[in-house]
Motif scaffolding. Structure first.
Motif, PDB file in Angstrom:
ATOM      1  N   ALA A  52       0.841  -1.208   0.000  1.00  0.00           N
ATOM      2  CA  ALA A  52       0.000   0.000   0.000  1.00  0.00           C
ATOM      3  C   ALA A  52       0.871   1.250   0.000  1.00  0.00           C
ATOM      4  CB  ALA A  52      -0.930  -0.011   1.215  1.00  0.00           C
ATOM      5  N   LYS A  53       1.927   1.225   0.782  1.00  0.00           N
ATOM      6  CA  LYS A  53       2.816   2.395   0.839  1.00  0.00           C
ATOM      7  C   LYS A  53       3.548   2.598  -0.488  1.00  0.00           C
ATOM      8  CE  LYS A  53       3.938   1.652   5.692  1.00  0.00           C
ATOM      9  NZ  LYS A  53       5.057   1.296   6.580  1.00  0.00           N
ATOM     10  N   ILE A  54       3.938   1.494  -1.103  1.00  0.00           N
ATOM     11  CA  ILE A  54       4.627   1.608  -2.402  1.00  0.00           C
ATOM     12  C   ILE A  54       3.672   2.170  -3.449  1.00  0.00           C
ATOM     13  CG2 ILE A  54       5.644   0.239  -4.278  1.00  0.00           C
ATOM     14  CD1 ILE A  54       6.871  -1.572  -2.071  1.00  0.00           C
ATOM     15  N   ILE A  55       2.432   1.700  -3.407  1.00  0.00           N
ATOM     16  CA  ILE A  55       1.439   2.219  -4.362  1.00  0.00           C
ATOM     17  C   ILE A  55       1.205   3.707  -4.114  1.00  0.00           C
ATOM     18  CG2 ILE A  55      -1.010   2.113  -5.005  1.00  0.00           C
ATOM     19  CD1 ILE A  55      -0.810  -0.958  -4.573  1.00  0.00           C
ATOM     20  N   GLU A  56       1.183   4.088  -2.841  1.00  0.00           N
ATOM     21  CA  GLU A  56       0.972   5.497  -2.499  1.00  0.00           C
ATOM     22  C   GLU A  56       2.105   6.359  -3.077  1.00  0.00           C
ATOM     23  OE1 GLU A  56       0.930   6.122   1.670  1.00  0.00           O
ATOM     24  OE2 GLU A  56       0.282   8.221   1.517  1.00  0.00           O
ATOM     25  N   ALA A  57       3.315   5.813  -3.052  1.00  0.00           N
ATOM     26  CA  ALA A  57       4.469   6.556  -3.571  1.00  0.00           C
ATOM     27  C   ALA A  57       4.534   6.514  -5.094  1.00  0.00           C
ATOM     28  CB  ALA A  57       5.759   5.989  -2.978  1.00  0.00           C
ATOM     29  N   ASN A  58       3.723   5.643  -5.702  1.00  0.00           N
ATOM     30  CA  ASN A  58       3.765   5.468  -7.160  1.00  0.00           C
ATOM     31  C   ASN A  58       2.349   5.452  -7.706  1.00  0.00           C
ATOM     32  OD1 ASN A  58       6.783   4.647  -7.867  1.00  0.00           O
ATOM     33  ND2 ASN A  58       6.235   3.624  -5.939  1.00  0.00           N
ATOM     34  N   PRO A  59       1.662   6.597  -7.622  1.00  0.00           N
ATOM     35  CA  PRO A  59       0.232   6.602  -7.964  1.00  0.00           C
ATOM     36  C   PRO A  59      -0.049   6.134  -9.386  1.00  0.00           C
ATOM     37  CG  PRO A  59       1.109   8.849  -7.684  1.00  0.00           C
ATOM     38  CD  PRO A  59       2.146   7.900  -7.186  1.00  0.00           C
ATOM     39  N   LYS A  60       0.911   6.290 -10.283  1.00  0.00           N
ATOM     40  CA  LYS A  60       0.629   5.899 -11.667  1.00  0.00           C
ATOM     41  C   LYS A  60       0.963   4.435 -11.958  1.00  0.00           C
ATOM     42  CE  LYS A  60       1.435  10.563 -13.428  1.00  0.00           C
ATOM     43  NZ  LYS A  60       2.406  11.426 -14.131  1.00  0.00           N
ATOM     44  N   ALA A  61       1.540   3.763 -10.982  1.00  0.00           N
ATOM     45  CA  ALA A  61       1.953   2.378 -11.233  1.00  0.00           C
ATOM     46  C   ALA A  61       0.751   1.455 -11.350  1.00  0.00           C
ATOM     47  CB  ALA A  61       2.866   1.902 -10.104  1.00  0.00           C
ATOM     48  N   LYS A  62       0.907   0.444 -12.147  1.00  0.00           N
ATOM     49  CA  LYS A  62      -0.191  -0.517 -12.321  1.00  0.00           C
ATOM     50  C   LYS A  62      -0.027  -1.665 -11.343  1.00  0.00           C
ATOM     51  CE  LYS A  62      -0.652   0.696 -17.164  1.00  0.00           C
ATOM     52  NZ  LYS A  62      -0.161   0.402 -18.512  1.00  0.00           N
ATOM     53  N   LEU A  63      -0.194  -1.383 -10.077  1.00  0.00           N
ATOM     54  CA  LEU A  63      -0.076  -2.431  -9.062  1.00  0.00           C
ATOM     55  C   LEU A  63      -1.423  -2.584  -8.389  1.00  0.00           C
ATOM     56  CD1 LEU A  63       3.325  -1.470  -7.376  1.00  0.00           C
ATOM     57  CD2 LEU A  63       2.868  -3.510  -8.739  1.00  0.00           C
ATOM     58  N   LYS A  64      -1.807  -3.843  -8.141  1.00  0.00           N
ATOM     59  CA  LYS A  64      -3.057  -4.081  -7.410  1.00  0.00           C
ATOM     60  C   LYS A  64      -2.758  -4.161  -5.924  1.00  0.00           C
ATOM     61  CE  LYS A  64      -5.255  -6.938 -10.927  1.00  0.00           C
ATOM     62  NZ  LYS A  64      -5.493  -8.354 -11.262  1.00  0.00           N
ATOM     63  N   LYS A  65      -3.589  -3.522  -5.122  1.00  0.00           N
ATOM     64  CA  LYS A  65      -3.436  -3.684  -3.681  1.00  0.00           C
ATOM     65  C   LYS A  65      -3.676  -5.140  -3.304  1.00  0.00           C
ATOM     66  CE  LYS A  65      -4.339   0.908  -1.925  1.00  0.00           C
ATOM     67  NZ  LYS A  65      -5.080   1.779  -1.007  1.00  0.00           N
ATOM     68  N   ALA A  66      -2.968  -5.577  -2.301  1.00  0.00           N
ATOM     69  CA  ALA A  66      -3.143  -6.956  -1.852  1.00  0.00           C
ATOM     70  C   ALA A  66      -4.298  -7.013  -0.870  1.00  0.00           C
ATOM     71  CB  ALA A  66      -1.866  -7.455  -1.192  1.00  0.00           C
ATOM     72  N   GLY A  67      -4.872  -8.185  -0.746  1.00  0.00           N
ATOM     73  CA  GLY A  67      -5.929  -8.352   0.238  1.00  0.00           C
ATOM     74  C   GLY A  67      -5.317  -8.471   1.623  1.00  0.00           C
ATOM     75  N   LYS A  68      -5.943  -9.228   2.475  1.00  0.00           N
ATOM     76  CA  LYS A  68      -5.428  -9.335   3.835  1.00  0.00           C
ATOM     77  C   LYS A  68      -4.325 -10.374   3.942  1.00  0.00           C
ATOM     78  CE  LYS A  68      -9.158  -7.229   6.225  1.00  0.00           C
ATOM     79  NZ  LYS A  68      -9.784  -7.027   7.527  1.00  0.00           N
ATOM     80  N   GLU A  69      -4.149 -11.102   2.860  1.00  0.00           N
ATOM     81  CA  GLU A  69      -3.125 -12.148   2.948  1.00  0.00           C
ATOM     82  C   GLU A  69      -1.789 -11.495   3.327  1.00  0.00           C
ATOM     83  OE1 GLU A  69      -3.629 -11.811  -1.576  1.00  0.00           O
ATOM     84  OE2 GLU A  69      -4.502 -10.910   0.212  1.00  0.00           O
ATOM     85  N   GLU A  70      -0.978 -12.236   3.952  1.00  0.00           N
ATOM     86  CA  GLU A  70       0.303 -11.761   4.482  1.00  0.00           C
ATOM     87  C   GLU A  70       1.200 -11.182   3.406  1.00  0.00           C
ATOM     88  OE1 GLU A  70       2.286 -12.473   7.980  1.00  0.00           O
ATOM     89  OE2 GLU A  70       0.430 -11.289   7.896  1.00  0.00           O
ATOM     90  N   MET A  71       1.320 -11.833   2.299  1.00  0.00           N
ATOM     91  CA  MET A  71       2.407 -11.566   1.370  1.00  0.00           C
ATOM     92  C   MET A  71       1.958 -11.878  -0.050  1.00  0.00           C
ATOM     93  SD  MET A  71       5.623 -10.693   1.820  1.00  0.00           S
ATOM     94  CE  MET A  71       6.605 -11.283   3.183  1.00  0.00           C
ATOM     95  N   VAL A  72       2.276 -10.963  -0.981  1.00  0.00           N
ATOM     96  CA  VAL A  72       2.124 -11.332  -2.396  1.00  0.00           C
ATOM     97  C   VAL A  72       3.515 -11.403  -2.998  1.00  0.00           C
ATOM     98  CG1 VAL A  72      -0.163 -10.312  -2.690  1.00  0.00           C
ATOM     99  CG2 VAL A  72       1.865  -8.913  -3.099  1.00  0.00           C
ATOM    100  N   PHE A  73       3.634 -12.152  -4.078  1.00  0.00           N
ATOM    101  CA  PHE A  73       4.931 -12.238  -4.754  1.00  0.00           C
ATOM    102  C   PHE A  73       4.836 -11.607  -6.138  1.00  0.00           C
ATOM    103  CE2 PHE A  73       5.412 -15.369  -1.440  1.00  0.00           C
ATOM    104  CZ  PHE A  73       6.705 -15.134  -1.032  1.00  0.00           C
ATOM    105  N   LEU A  74       5.664 -10.629  -6.370  1.00  0.00           N
ATOM    106  CA  LEU A  74       5.699  -9.942  -7.658  1.00  0.00           C
ATOM    107  C   LEU A  74       7.035 -10.244  -8.319  1.00  0.00           C
ATOM    108  CD1 LEU A  74       4.339  -6.499  -6.404  1.00  0.00           C
ATOM    109  CD2 LEU A  74       3.073  -8.271  -7.641  1.00  0.00           C
ATOM    110  N   LYS A  75       7.026 -10.291  -9.631  1.00  0.00           N
ATOM    111  CA  LYS A  75       8.284 -10.460 -10.344  1.00  0.00           C
ATOM    112  C   LYS A  75       9.046  -9.127 -10.348  1.00  0.00           C
ATOM    113  CE  LYS A  75       7.663 -14.386 -13.292  1.00  0.00           C
ATOM    114  NZ  LYS A  75       7.980 -14.965 -14.591  1.00  0.00           N
ATOM    115  N   GLY A  76      10.338  -9.219 -10.438  1.00  0.00           N
ATOM    116  CA  GLY A  76      11.143  -8.007 -10.513  1.00  0.00           C
ATOM    117  C   GLY A  76      10.615  -7.055 -11.569  1.00  0.00           C
ATOM    118  N   LEU A  77      10.248  -7.592 -12.708  1.00  0.00           N
ATOM    119  CA  LEU A  77       9.800  -6.753 -13.817  1.00  0.00           C
ATOM    120  C   LEU A  77       8.546  -5.958 -13.452  1.00  0.00           C
ATOM    121  CD1 LEU A  77      10.839  -6.172 -16.638  1.00  0.00           C
ATOM    122  CD2 LEU A  77       9.426  -8.016 -17.512  1.00  0.00           C
ATOM    123  N   GLU A  78       7.710  -6.533 -12.563  1.00  0.00           N
ATOM    124  CA  GLU A  78       6.491  -5.819 -12.160  1.00  0.00           C
ATOM    125  C   GLU A  78       6.801  -4.631 -11.254  1.00  0.00           C
ATOM    126  OE1 GLU A  78       2.968  -8.686 -11.485  1.00  0.00           O
ATOM    127  OE2 GLU A  78       4.719  -9.909 -11.007  1.00  0.00           O
TER     128      GLU A  78
END
Lengths: 405, 405, 405
Positions: free
Chosen positions: A345-371
């Protein structure tokens, strides 16, 4: 025929306009006059071209005069090719001197540098033959360079900062340049060394060779800004671009051609070909930024401002401003990076134009470096308790590049 | 006035005592006479100072003579400043020759090196003017250096091993030194290069530049011990200290000023400014030891004796004797390191004075890197089955430094 | 006595046979004539030997002539020692000229290089004394070298590719060579520098020192192939072997003596002593390949063909063809590497001769690095989700070395 003497600035400008209005005339993208080093065995081979002054998208009036000075000395300048290269001869110099007459006394210090070049050639021509030592180069189209002189002119445009990194077509440059031995900055054909090896070794006259390469070193051609430091000339290839205030330490660092910095950067690691690093960033000791030829699938890597690459880290994705890659870790396009919901959430806040989906309540999501490529304010680290590569919101300030935002 | 000729050692000592008893006299911490390279455009700028001999907390008699030789040649030596620097003139040399008379014939080889300097200057002065080429420097107080000559004298004190690493005040040294181009060991003002670029390039006389830096290279000033090796001069900055027997390999290594080794060390990695590495240790290929300016929160890192830093490892905490940091891992102040109860007991046994609590029966405790700082006999590794950074008791012998224990 | 003039090739061969049939005669494994640099203070010390031509298991006829030329000039050639070294004198040269008569006019370009050496020496001897500048060396047995000349001859045999890497006995070479300062390729005794430091520094004549080492640089003695590049001479020690097409970048790379490449290799990392890297492989930026003295328990590491060592990786085990070691990871002999049953089967399929047991249905087996040594087509990586070092079947093509398979 001879190019006429102009009597004042108005007259000079009239002459320029006259030249530029000729049928088929093209303003060159870049031009300059170089002293060239030729092959010891094959003098038709240009081993190195040293430009005292390079022009890139500028000084079109001087270009017109130099073109006319060639034409009036009997040279047929071909505007239809992407580049035109010719020997500098006494007649040409005389023509240029004539046309530059109003500026001859003003050409000093930082003023009228092209005229200074012509004056110096005129002075040299008075005491010795110009021989085949000087070449004039015009680039009309940014195509793949056809001659060593054109390659060098482009490398100069990059290294003087007149053309942005990655902006020029250097396709095939490796094929155009000769691989030579460099001795105190002078290129020597390897075959010439072989032919004279027995004699030179027995006489104790074998030259000191500091490198064997197609490219010379940056510091053999470029005078850096007063606050730039390069602790070892071998670390920066000609064609690199170093913004004022950049420091290149001598440990494991290296800056290839068509790569470099766009602000003051501390460099103790490797900036591969095509990589650009922004102001205030720090490439730590032994850190590697991958180039288009080494693991990035052809995507050139840009590093933003105020970003820290830790010692011995490896970065294969572009990074934004205010990022940190911890010492010793590697972030490649395919690296799976764990991010927990809060940090995401904080990363998305710092990157408002980024195409990232907020995660649900789950502990951890895994993104590829390229994402995560190009995001601001991301801290990449390895959890030392379980080995997981994770990303959090970095505590570094994200300085915005006023030129880009 | 002139300083008198002394007739024998007793007379010399009497003269020294006379000088030292003058009102306000202070014995200098360090002193020496340097040949200086001045700016090509700004001769008032000292670009480099080469000391044939440096004195550091020693040879106070010679210092007294040199001070009196200045005074008697009409110079007002200011003892109230932290340093005093002055031109070496013929009158001064004559005075010193007079006072050193009993030693003139003895000053050979390793004996009376300061007298050798004066004799050589006297010999030079007989055939040419001393001009502004020589400067004498006295440091009375270890304050921030005010002049390039004082900075160089301190760098020499470090690099000759006369002053311990980190023992000298070098605050502001970067501001005092000029950033210059180095060509075959000679400093050149960048602005001078710019002024002569056109002419030098067209004449084929552009100098070979090996670096652009405020500091020269160690090997341009210091002759290492017979068993010391430095495979690439660019790897060791002036002001570094290398103990006899140290080897500096040319791969990714680097030793900054005010950093180095206190025993025979194999160096294939980076020794950042303020770092000290002890006897018998091995800084593996590409290993980075962080400096005070690069990730240690200002805590300088010391590495003990017989310690091994694996290839491409990163160390941000001090280490004691007989430690191992495995290849490729990073141990920073905040790194959480797992230690199981058994190994922790062994580590405590090897470090009786350490403030470590024994663990209970639980499998593993996690300590921060900083909590393990300076301990002997610790092996840092990463468990390749689960990625955990762990510490165990190393199997390396912990050699004690007899000077410290 | 003098060696006779031979009148044609048949006569020459007869003379060779006559020489070779003498009692006790041995054909030398290697021989050559070097110009030597002697100690400034101790001229009996050989600081460097420069061979214009080296012979290794070849040109036995020329060897016979040179041996006889020595014998006929009064030298007692000792065939019972492992090596024989002697001064080149005018009488010897005259003898060799006589015997080589049929070839004198043919010795040009690539033909009859040993004869070219003799012709050049003869020409030099006509205008100046040969003094003690030249030495002829014969190696009869590949024992530990006894003289600097023999060490140099072996280093040349390696660096010219005439002897395979690791094939020569260099035991004790470090003890035979002097540690000297190198100034523009010339060796200087450290003690000589010390003796002249005061005078040279005060006169501004202190030499530029580029390194202090027992070994010279590869490029001071060897002319590489036309398509080989070495961007910084300090990166390759004399005694290294670089196959045509190899590129040595200037960042963190290094190639030690008795190590190198057997095909075109891109080198941006460290090739330690005893390491061999095969055709088409890529040693990434800062990658370390451990040598016999640095962590491999004395097992020399070979890297096969078409194998990629990622940036800042560390390899302590031999690897076959088509392997990948991911950026930033370390694979040592003791590293436990997880392999799942499916990948293990594929690895076994690619390595039919390997002594690996197929795994059962269990998810994962753990093998030590040493158990995976030398296998083809293995991809080493670290799972970034759990920190486990794993091996899978790489997707790289396994090119077979036709010489080995």
């Amino acid at each position: 025929m001879a190019l006429r003497i102009t009597i004042d600035e108005t007259d000079f400008k009239a002459l320029v306009q006259e030249i530029e209005s000729q049928e088929g005339y093209r303003k060159p993208i870049g031009f300059g006059i170089a002293r060239v080093d030729r092959g010891q065995l094959s003098p038709e081979k240009i081993l190195q071209a040293s430009f005292p002054v390079v022009n890139w998208n500028e000084n079109f009036g001087s270009a017109a005069i130099l073109i006319a000075a060639l034409q009036e000395s009997g040279v047929d300048v071909d505007f239809t090719s992407s580049e035109f290269v010719y020997d500098v001869k006494k007649k040409f110099v005389k023509n240029a001197m004539n046309a530059f007459t109003p500026y001859l006394n003003l050409a000093l210090g930082e003023a009228h540098k092209n005229v200074q070049v012509i004056k110096t050639l005129d002075w040299i021509a008075q005491t010795e033959k110009l021989k085949k030592d000087y070449r004039i180069v015009f680039i009309f189209e940014d195509d793949a360079p056809l001659s060593p002189e054109a390659v060098y002119l482009k490398l100069y445009a990059l290294s003087t900062g007149k053309a942005p990194i990655r902006s020029l077509n250097l396709s095939g440059a490796f094929g155009v340049l000769e691989n030579v031995a460099w001795s105190l900055g002078q290129p020597i054909e390897l075959e010439w060394l072989r032919m004279h090896e027995i004699e030179m070794k027995l006489l104790g006259e074998y030259p000191l060779i500091e490198s064997v390469d197609k490219f010379p070193r940056f510091l053999s051609h470029i005078i850096p800004a007063d606050n730039t430091r390069i602790l070892d000339a071998s670390k920066v290839r000609m064609g690199a671009q170093l913004h004022a205030g950049t420091t290149i330490m001598p440990g494991a660092s290296y800056v290839n051609f068509n790569a470099g910095t766009t602000g003051a950067v501390m460099v103790e690691g490797r900036i591969s070909s095509s990589v650009v690093v922004g102001k205030g960033s720090d490439v730590g000791g032994g850190a590697s930024i991958l180039g288009v030829l080494s693991g990035t699938n052809g995507n050139p890597v840009s590093i933003g401002e105020n970003t820290l690459l830790g010692a011995n880290s490896v970065t294969g994705i572009p990074l934004g401003n205010g990022c940190i890659v911890d010492a010793g870790i590697a972030i490649l396009e395919g690296t799976k990076v764990g991010v927990n919901a809060g940090e995401l959430a904080k990363i998305i806040e710092a990157n408002p134009k980024a195409k990232l989906k907020k995660a649900g309540k789950e502990e951890m999501v895994f993104l590829k470096g390229l994402e995560l490529a190009g995001l601001h304010g991301v801290h990449f680290r390895q959890n030392s308790m379980n080995g997981m590569i994770i990303a959090t919101r970095s505590k570094r300030e994200i300085k915005l590049n006023s030129e880009l935002h």
